[in-house]
Scaffold this motif. Structure first.
Motif, mmCIF file in Angstrom:
data_model
loop_
_atom_site.group_PDB
_atom_site.id
_atom_site.type_symbol
_atom_site.label_atom_id
_atom_site.label_comp_id
_atom_site.label_asym_id
_atom_site.label_seq_id
_atom_site.Cartn_x
_atom_site.Cartn_y
_atom_site.Cartn_z
ATOM 1 N N GLU A 69 55.774 -3.386 -36.114
ATOM 2 C CA GLU A 69 55.049 -4.417 -35.376
ATOM 3 C C GLU A 69 54.635 -5.538 -36.325
ATOM 4 O OE1 GLU A 69 54.512 -4.701 -32.219
ATOM 5 O OE2 GLU A 69 54.547 -2.701 -31.303
ATOM 6 N N TYR A 78 52.067 -8.548 -37.497
ATOM 7 C CA TYR A 78 50.617 -8.773 -37.446
ATOM 8 C C TYR A 78 50.236 -10.114 -38.055
ATOM 9 C CZ TYR A 78 50.025 -3.913 -36.088
ATOM 10 O OH TYR A 78 50.082 -2.718 -35.409
ATOM 11 N N TRP A 79 49.194 -10.714 -37.461
ATOM 12 C CA TRP A 79 48.569 -11.931 -37.955
ATOM 13 C C TRP A 79 47.111 -11.639 -38.315
ATOM 14 C CZ3 TRP A 79 50.498 -15.610 -33.490
ATOM 15 C CH2 TRP A 79 51.801 -16.065 -33.791
ATOM 16 N N ALA A 112 48.157 -8.593 -43.880
ATOM 17 C CA ALA A 112 48.219 -8.817 -42.434
ATOM 18 C C ALA A 112 46.873 -9.301 -41.916
ATOM 19 C CB ALA A 112 48.625 -7.530 -41.725
ATOM 20 N N SER A 113 45.791 -8.696 -42.397
ATOM 21 C CA SER A 113 44.458 -9.069 -41.944
ATOM 22 C C SER A 113 44.124 -10.508 -42.299
ATOM 23 C CB SER A 113 43.412 -8.124 -42.566
ATOM 24 O OG SER A 113 42.132 -8.396 -42.066
ATOM 25 N N ARG A 147 44.245 -4.294 -34.180
ATOM 26 C CA ARG A 147 44.438 -2.912 -34.618
ATOM 27 C C ARG A 147 43.537 -2.685 -35.824
ATOM 28 N NH1 ARG A 147 49.929 0.211 -36.908
ATOM 29 N NH2 ARG A 147 48.786 1.948 -37.866
ATOM 30 N N GLY A 175 43.357 -10.918 -38.673
ATOM 31 C CA GLY A 175 42.485 -10.131 -37.815
ATOM 32 C C GLY A 175 41.375 -10.932 -37.172
ATOM 33 N N ALA A 227 43.602 -6.250 -38.080
ATOM 34 C CA ALA A 227 44.691 -7.229 -38.025
ATOM 35 C C ALA A 227 45.069 -7.398 -36.558
ATOM 36 C CB ALA A 227 45.893 -6.775 -38.851
ATOM 37 N N THR A 228 45.709 -8.527 -36.219
ATOM 38 C CA THR A 228 46.041 -8.834 -34.826
ATOM 39 C C THR A 228 47.523 -8.624 -34.568
ATOM 40 O OG1 THR A 228 44.275 -10.494 -34.755
ATOM 41 C CG2 THR A 228 45.966 -10.604 -33.031
ATOM 42 N N ASN A 229 47.836 -7.769 -33.605
ATOM 43 C CA ASN A 229 49.219 -7.506 -33.214
ATOM 44 C C ASN A 229 49.781 -8.750 -32.526
ATOM 45 O OD1 ASN A 229 51.474 -6.640 -31.427
ATOM 46 N ND2 ASN A 229 50.984 -4.611 -32.225
#
Length: 340
Positions: free
Chosen positions: A192, A194-195, A176-177, A162, A197, A153-155
């Motif tokens: 945090e 997340y968007w 999130a992924s 991450r 991945g 997933a993208t912070n």
């Protein structure tokens, strides 16, 4: 091949919304081969969901359990979308088109998403996939699995990916992924946001190389790398930009691998592990026929159509390249260096 010639492999599964049903088909075919043993799986977005469902089903019932779990998951996704407004028009159905390009609801959403955020349109943050994931996957079973699972997933704050591992994975991680920021609220994990991945790794190869014993990775690629350049319509341009951006990080990792093969000492250090990894790819030219809008098409007929394309692609791979697993790469990484 026979059980005496078992080959240990990793799987790298791309995301792509409804197009993830293509990956379902590939996995369904690979799971029929008893000589293939899965060491680790890296997945993003729809690839993450396929990966988690497979690992859960495999841990519970071996390859047959994994195949049954994947089929049930995609059936549940389709059933949940029966009353979705994002449907093909009657003309598209008549012509056999799978696109939603002419759907009034899809076009309205496309325009509205340019003006309003999901926090405006969906203040409660409802995501129908949450209930499906929680009903489909025993997350405690993932922790006990012998198959290593890596979900990216993208912070939002840092822009970095991450990677979540077996014991960390739950419905929030999978959502999130797969979180497209124009459609869903960012998913908060450990304080945090997340968007999707796909912005940072689609999928991420690094943990497969660092943490798995296998020296063969099979990449199941949903998003076409190449497409005819004559794209003039605004939607065609936007669709191609989406494909390029969601392939970019993967191509960079493969490019680095190609470089390390040329310079790394084959017997020393982490660079040697990168250089020794044999890469194989399963993709299909048929996927270029589907536009970006079809990634929201959750009709069962579309899912099974993609599954059948995936099974065929898996069959073709096994026939042409299956004997190379454990021996040599079948994806020519040197092509990536040709224009450098």
């Amino acid at each position: 091949m026979t059980l005496e010639h078992t080959r240990l492999v990793d799987l790298a599964l791309q995301g792509g919304g409804a197009h993830g049903a293509f990956t379902w088909g590939v996995l369904d075919r690979l799971l029929e081969e008893p000589w293939l043993r899965i060491d680790g799986i890296s997945g993003t977005s729809a690839g993450a969901m396929n990966a988690a469902v497979l690992v859960d089903g495999y841990t519970d019932g071996g390859a047959p359990g994994a195949r049954a779990a994947l089929a049930a998951f995609w059936r549940n996704v389709s059933d949940a979308a029966q009353f979705s407004p994002f449907r093909r028009t009657f003309l598209d159905m008549l012509l056999g088109n799978w696109t939603l390009d002419q759907s009034p609801w899809f076009n309205a959403m496309d325009m509205i998403a340019r003006l309003f955020s999901p926090y405006d349109l969906n203040p409660a943050g409802f995501n129908p996939l949450r209930d499906i994931l929680e009903a489909s996957i025993d997350f405690e079973r993932l922790s006990a699995s012998s198959i290593k699972l890596f979900i990216t997933a993208t912070n939002v704050r840092t822009g970095q990916g991450r990677v979540f591992r077996n014991s960390e994975i739950n419905a929030d991680v999978l959502l999130a992924s797969a979180c497209l920021p124009t459609m869903f609220h960012a998913v908060e994990i450990d304080g945090e946001a997340y968007w999707d991945g796909g912005y940072s790794g689609n999928p991420t190869l690094t943990p497969l190389i660092r943490e798995c014993d296998s020296e063969d990775t099979i990449l199941v690629q949903v998003n076409p790398v190449e497409r005819a350049p004559s794209l003039y319509a605004a939607r065609e341009i936007a669709s191609r930009l989406n494909e390029i951006s969601f392939n970019a990080v993967l191509l960079k990792e493969l490019h680095m691998m190609a470089l390390l093969r040329r310079v790394a000492d084959p017997g020393k250090g982490e660079g040697a592990k990168w250089a020794k990894m044999r890469i194989h790819r399963i993709a299909s030219e048929a996927m270029t026929a589907f536009s970006y809008s079809s990634k929201l098409n959750a009709e069962w007929a579309f899912f099974t159509h993609l599954r059948d394309i995936g099974r065929q692609a898996g069959e073709q791979f096994l026939a042409s390249s299956g004997s190379a697993i454990g021996k040599c790469s079948t994806l020519d990484l040197d092509e990536l260096l040709a224009n450098v």
